[in-house]
Scaffold this motif. Structure first.
Motif, short mmCIF file in Angstrom:
data_model
loop_
_atom_site.label_atom_id
_atom_site.label_comp_id
_atom_site.label_asym_id
_atom_site.label_seq_id
_atom_site.Cartn_x
_atom_site.Cartn_y
_atom_site.Cartn_z
N ALA A 104 0.71 -1.26 0.00
CA ALA A 104 -0.01 -0.06 -0.03
C ALA A 104 0.97 1.27 0.04
O ALA A 104 0.53 2.08 -0.80
CB ALA A 104 -0.75 -0.02 1.05
N ILE A 105 1.74 1.11 0.79
CA ILE A 105 2.77 2.63 0.99
C ILE A 105 3.37 2.85 -0.62
O ILE A 105 3.48 3.86 -0.75
CB ILE A 105 3.81 1.92 1.96
CG1 ILE A 105 3.36 2.00 3.43
CG2 ILE A 105 5.10 3.28 1.75
CD1 ILE A 105 4.34 1.47 4.60
N SER A 106 3.76 1.92 -1.32
CA SER A 106 4.55 2.00 -2.44
C SER A 106 3.57 2.58 -3.42
O SER A 106 3.84 3.41 -4.14
CB SER A 106 5.15 0.70 -3.10
OG SER A 106 4.21 -0.26 -3.01
N CYS A 107 2.14 2.37 -3.43
CA CYS A 107 1.20 3.05 -4.53
C CYS A 107 1.04 4.26 -3.84
O CYS A 107 0.72 5.12 -4.62
CB CYS A 107 -0.01 1.89 -4.12
SG CYS A 107 0.50 0.54 -5.22
N VAL A 108 0.81 4.50 -2.60
CA VAL A 108 0.35 5.76 -2.07
C VAL A 108 1.50 6.67 -2.46
O VAL A 108 1.14 7.98 -3.05
CB VAL A 108 0.30 5.63 -0.61
CG1 VAL A 108 0.30 7.16 0.02
CG2 VAL A 108 -1.17 5.13 -0.03
N GLN A 109 2.74 6.29 -2.15
CA GLN A 109 4.03 7.35 -2.73
C GLN A 109 3.76 7.35 -4.25
O GLN A 109 4.18 8.72 -4.52
CB GLN A 109 5.32 6.40 -2.40
CG GLN A 109 5.52 6.43 -0.55
CD GLN A 109 6.09 7.90 -0.30
OE1 GLN A 109 5.76 8.87 -1.14
NE2 GLN A 109 6.65 7.90 0.74
#
Ligand SMILES: [Zn+2]
Ligand SMILES: [Zn+2]
Length: 394
Positions: free
Chosen positions: A103-108
């Motif tokens: 999730a973090i990678s997509c939000v970034q």
């Protein structure tokens, strides 16, 4: 040429089986479903069941053969300048409490798209678990040196997604986020009732099928936001494929076996030629590296990311749209369940520079080797980059 929209009824009852003339794996016939790729698809077996295909919504068929380029309209709606907020959102990591890197990678990645930042800025609502309100509050506007991600799964609890306490697929997370973006209320009156994800990432493919018997042509359309491209078989020369090779492969002619022609009512093996009818504002590509055959497998072969990508050879009208590489979600590790995702993106402050955003760490270095293992790739139109502070951007 006749554009026969009635072709859809026969199309949906046909048993579709695609092959490619090249040495590649079967071409992705499932971008609409956006589901994970099964082993069957990879090996060129039936890519999608007829009933599933029949239940798929018709999107553009009613509009016939019209070239749908809404570029000007969308640019006018979403135009703005980085300078309006760029100082307010310095590069920042996101603290990963356990298995949230998907999730973090997509939000970034999406937080480096100017139009998304702007939309988040313009949005507020009263829902305490709203994805966009929390994205803004807990990450973009957070005063801490790293944001948090606890809100992500909360936002999808009602949808019964991402709640199993295990590593998930970043592609699934990306699609889920885009689904929420399409539904949020943007307080900007100009964007009222717009489908944000479709405006920014939506593209359309025009598929032309020709009956071998009566030569009648049938046209049908697909609409989507994230384009799935398949890994191709190893090049005998040892050359690494580029993302453009993989994308071009989506647009090669393939064959539908036993195509049921609505005109002559006969069956034949019919060629189908897809072309890109509507090029997206922002091109999101998902490289299908994973397959599932009881046990998850990954194809780790390198894919070279073209810095500049012109899609004119794939376009219906041969129109040139030039994209620039702006970011990627990289996957490290041999399986989906145990690997790690991180993001590389053009810096918000200096677009000439790439930053690596790996959970809570931020680095101004970018490893070209990492980029070869990308899983999701983001391109923006070249015209929106390096455009000075006063020109419109998406
Ligand atoms: Zn909200
Ligand atoms: Zn026919």
């Amino acid at each position: 040429m006749t554009v026969n929209n009635e072709g859809w009824s026969s199309f949906k009852t046909n048993k579709w089986l695609f092959t490619t003339p090249s040495s590649s794996y079967s071409r992705p016939r499932t971008p609409v479903s956006n589901s994970r790729v099964s082993e069957g698809e990879e090996n060129g077996k039936v890519p999608e069941s007829p009933s599933k295909r029949a239940n798929r919504p018709r999107t553009l068929s009613d509009r016939g053969n019209e070239i749908l380029d809404n570029h000007e309209a969308v640019r006018n709606l979403y135009a703005w300048n980085w300078s309006e907020v760029r100082e307010n959102y310095p590069e920042k990591g996101i603290h990963n409490p356990s298995i949230f890197c998907y999730a973090i990678s997509c939000v970034q990645l999406l937080s480096h798209v100017p139009a998304i930042v702007r939309i988040l800025q313009d949005h507020h609502c009263n829902d305490p678990v709203c994805l966009c309100c929390n994205w803004k509050r807990c990450f973009l506007k957070s005063q801490n040196h790293a944001g948090n991600i606890s809100w992500f799964r909360e936002a999808f609890k009602r949808d019964r997604k991402f709640n199993q306490g295990r590593q998930e697929d970043a592609h699934d997370a990306l699609l889920a986020i885009l689904g929420k973006l399409d539904k949020i209320a943007v307080q900007n009156p100009r964007l009222k009732d717009r489908k944000v994800a479709d405006d920014l990432f939506g593209y359309s493919i025009r598929n032309e099928v020709q009956c071998r018997n009566c030569k009648n042509k049938h046209v049908f359309y697909e609409n989507n936001t994230v384009m799935t491209v398949r890994m191709m078989k190893k090049d005998p020369s040892g050359r690494n494929h580029s993302i453009k090779d993989l994308m071009q492969n989506v647009f090669t002619t393939s064959t539908i076996y036993g195509y049921n022609c609505s005109n002559c009512k006969k069956k034949s093996d019919a060629p189908v030629k897809p072309t890109l009818l509507r090029a997206p504002q922002i091109l999101l590509l998902h490289i299908s590296r994973f397959s599932f055959d009881g046990w998850g497998k990954k194809i780790s072969r390198p894919v070279v990311l073209n810095e500049t990508l012109d899609v004119s050879t794939m376009a219906t009208a041969g129109a040139s749209t030039v994209y620039k590489l702006c970011g990627a979600v990289i996957h490290g590790g041999m399986t989906l369940d145990y690997g790690h995702y991180w993001c590389v993106a053009r810096s918000r402050r200096r677009e000439q520079q790439f930053v690596t955003l790996n959970d809570s760490s931020v680095s101004n270095q970018m490893s070209p080797r990492d980029m070869l293992q990308s899983y999701i790739v983001l391109y923006r139109r070249a015209e929106h980059l390096n455009s000075g502070l006063e020109k419109s951007m998406i």
